[in-house]
Design an enzyme around this catalytic site. Sequence first.
Site, PDB file in Angstrom:
ATOM      1  N   CYS A 173       0.819  -1.192   0.141  1.00  0.00           N
ATOM      2  CA  CYS A 173       0.104  -0.011  -0.012  1.00  0.00           C
ATOM      3  C   CYS A 173       0.969   1.277   0.085  1.00  0.00           C
ATOM      4  O   CYS A 173       1.695   1.327   0.997  1.00  0.00           O
ATOM      5  CB  CYS A 173      -0.940  -0.159   1.193  1.00  0.00           C
TER       6      CYS A 173
ATOM      7  N   ASP B 123      -1.881  -7.711   8.604  1.00  0.00           N
ATOM      8  CA  ASP B 123      -1.200  -8.349   9.783  1.00  0.00           C
ATOM      9  C   ASP B 123      -1.907  -9.149  10.568  1.00  0.00           C
ATOM     10  O   ASP B 123      -2.539  -8.933  11.650  1.00  0.00           O
ATOM     11  CB  ASP B 123      -0.571  -7.099  10.674  1.00  0.00           C
TER      12      ASP B 123
END
Length: 320
Positions: A133, A197
């Site tokens: 990102c 994550d």
Amino acid sequence: MINLVYIIIIIIIIIIIIKGNICKMPSASHETYDQDREAFVEVDPSGRFGRYSDLLGAGAVKKVYRGFDQEEGRDVAWNQVKLRNFSDDPTVLKRLLSEIELLQNLENENIIVLYSFWMDVENTTLNFITEACASGNLRDYRKKHRRVSLKAMKNWSRQILRGLEYLHTHEPCIIHRDLNCSNIFINGNIGKVKIGDLGLAAVVGKNHAAHTLLGTPEYMAPELYEEDYNELVDIYSFGMCLVEMATMEIPYNECDSIAKIYRKVTSGAMPQAFNKVNDPELKGFIERCIGQPRARPSASDLLQDPFLVITSSEESDGST
């Protein structure tokens, strides 16, 4: 006359030699290009992905480097774990393998995509490639842009909730358990938000019960400390993310120890940052997110909440 012929022949030979040497000399532009071209530090076994030396982020478990997908011509995130650092704690490796296994099977526009993973036995590292990102995590992005409208925060919230809805309605149900602004990522040029994550995520059965204590204390729901919870702990964490998004302060930063955070959270005391949330509608929405477990709405419920209903002005400007 003969001497003139000899002179001409000698001149021709000299010209040929000079031209030959010029051809053998490396082009200045090519040399500069080779010097400017950045070299990979390492390449994956397939030869498709390369890793640069640039460190994008580092945590207790892994380091994330800038990488490149040569096949598709796109930037990627090269996640790397030094396994020897955790040889005494097999639960860490188990969590990482769990993250990879989860990511491999998830398909949602608001969840980080996994492209590849492998174990490097020689260097004792676990490597996995995920999408990158461009603007990094939401915490850093918010700090860079101090003036963020309520409409923008609503847009981010809808995307985070869509990601959570996907995880929570997945079969089996997936609980993130460590949702905070540092593991929510954004492509700022298009305002696209993605949850990442998932290393602390728990896949639970049909009874939606989990019994392991893991997470970031400032964002952990009270029932997480009791080790008896369900997917609604992620909704509590999402509420705390909203506090941070609105104030740029990590919840409970007035506490100087985990014990103090624990006492405040389990007693139901709000973080001081909550009092700095100025918009009453946003404040009420946060209160619904961090309420008691049985009163806490699901991600699907929150997506239908009047606070997040897209107005006519947002529809006209393309907000999602």
